[in-house]
Write a protein that holds these residues in place. Structure first.
Motif, short mmCIF file in Angstrom:
data_model
loop_
_atom_site.label_atom_id
_atom_site.label_comp_id
_atom_site.label_asym_id
_atom_site.label_seq_id
_atom_site.Cartn_x
_atom_site.Cartn_y
_atom_site.Cartn_z
N SER A 204 20.36 22.98 -18.02
CA SER A 204 21.88 23.66 -17.72
C SER A 204 22.30 24.72 -18.71
N GLU B 237 22.95 28.70 -18.07
CA GLU B 237 24.28 29.08 -18.23
C GLU B 237 24.21 29.90 -19.24
N ALA C 164 30.84 25.11 -19.18
CA ALA C 164 30.63 24.25 -18.05
C ALA C 164 29.65 23.23 -18.51
N THR C 165 28.42 23.62 -18.98
CA THR C 165 27.47 22.60 -19.48
C THR C 165 28.07 21.65 -20.67
N LEU D 212 31.23 20.63 -20.83
CA LEU D 212 32.06 19.65 -20.20
C LEU D 212 31.09 18.67 -19.22
N THR D 213 30.57 19.11 -18.48
CA THR D 213 29.72 18.49 -17.27
C THR D 213 28.80 17.19 -18.16
N PHE D 214 28.25 17.80 -18.99
CA PHE D 214 27.25 16.80 -19.74
C PHE D 214 27.95 15.67 -20.60
N LEU E 281 31.03 14.41 -20.12
CA LEU E 281 31.40 13.39 -19.00
C LEU E 281 30.25 12.72 -18.66
N LEU E 282 29.14 13.05 -18.16
CA LEU E 282 28.02 12.24 -17.70
C LEU E 282 27.49 11.33 -18.79
#
Length: 175
Positions: A56, A60, A143-144, A146-148, A150-151
């Motif tokens: 990602s 990105e 985006a990477t 925030l997304t990762f 959280l994951l």
């Protein structure tokens, strides 16, 4: 920026590959001492999360094409990322042969309480969380980040840390 990004990614990926070799060596040592792994079924998700994180981040950053420039504030997250690397190696050194990317139990051994483990129960997980946030922010890959983040938080807080805590405080030790 592309050269800097490529260099940083190459160093980080090489770092992770070397750490996997260290973890495999340490796993052999722990098993020879009578230790065993717990939670092996979730490990594939940790590996998958890390792999998808790197992919990602690469897509990105490279997806920005010719507009790819470092943000004016890039040095702040990158400096914090470098500090986190120092903490990473302090964790690895403090745990010695008990450090691993997996959860191993060495019966009869008390949890390590030296180095950063004097102050925090899971400093290595804090380091991973910082890395997943800071490395992408260095290159404006929001985006990477925030997304990762959280994951990763979900995986650590819902699966990994509870499993490790249950194993450690069931009369075992952490690694």
């Amino acid at each position: 920026m592309l050269l800097f990004f490529g260099l940083v990614m190459a160093v980080v990926v090489l770092q992770r590959l070397i750490e996997l070799l260290v973890a495999m060596r340490n796993a052999r040592y722990i098993r020879l001492k009578g230790g065993y792994e717990v939670g092996a079924s979730h490990y594939k998700y940790i590996v998958l999360l890390q792999l998808l994180f790197f992919l990602s981040l690469i897509f990105e950053v490279l997806g920005k094409g010719s507009s790819m420039v470092l943000p004016s504030w890039w040095a702040v997250p990158f400096s914090l990322f470098l500090i986190a690397q120092g903490l990473r190696y302090w964790c690895i050194r403090s745990l010695g042969k008990r450090w691993n990317t997996r959860i191993f139990i060495l019966p009869g051994e008390a949890p390590i309480k030296r180095g950063p483990y004097r102050f925090l129960r899971h400093p290595n997980y804090m380091v991973v969380s910082l890395e997943v946030l800071l490395l992408p922010l260095t290159f404006s890959a929001v985006a990477t980040a925030l997304t990762f983040s959280l994951l990763n938080a979900w995986l650590l807080l819902r699966i990994r840390i509870p499993l490790e805590e249950a194993s450690v405080y069931d009369g075992h030790s952490e690694s």
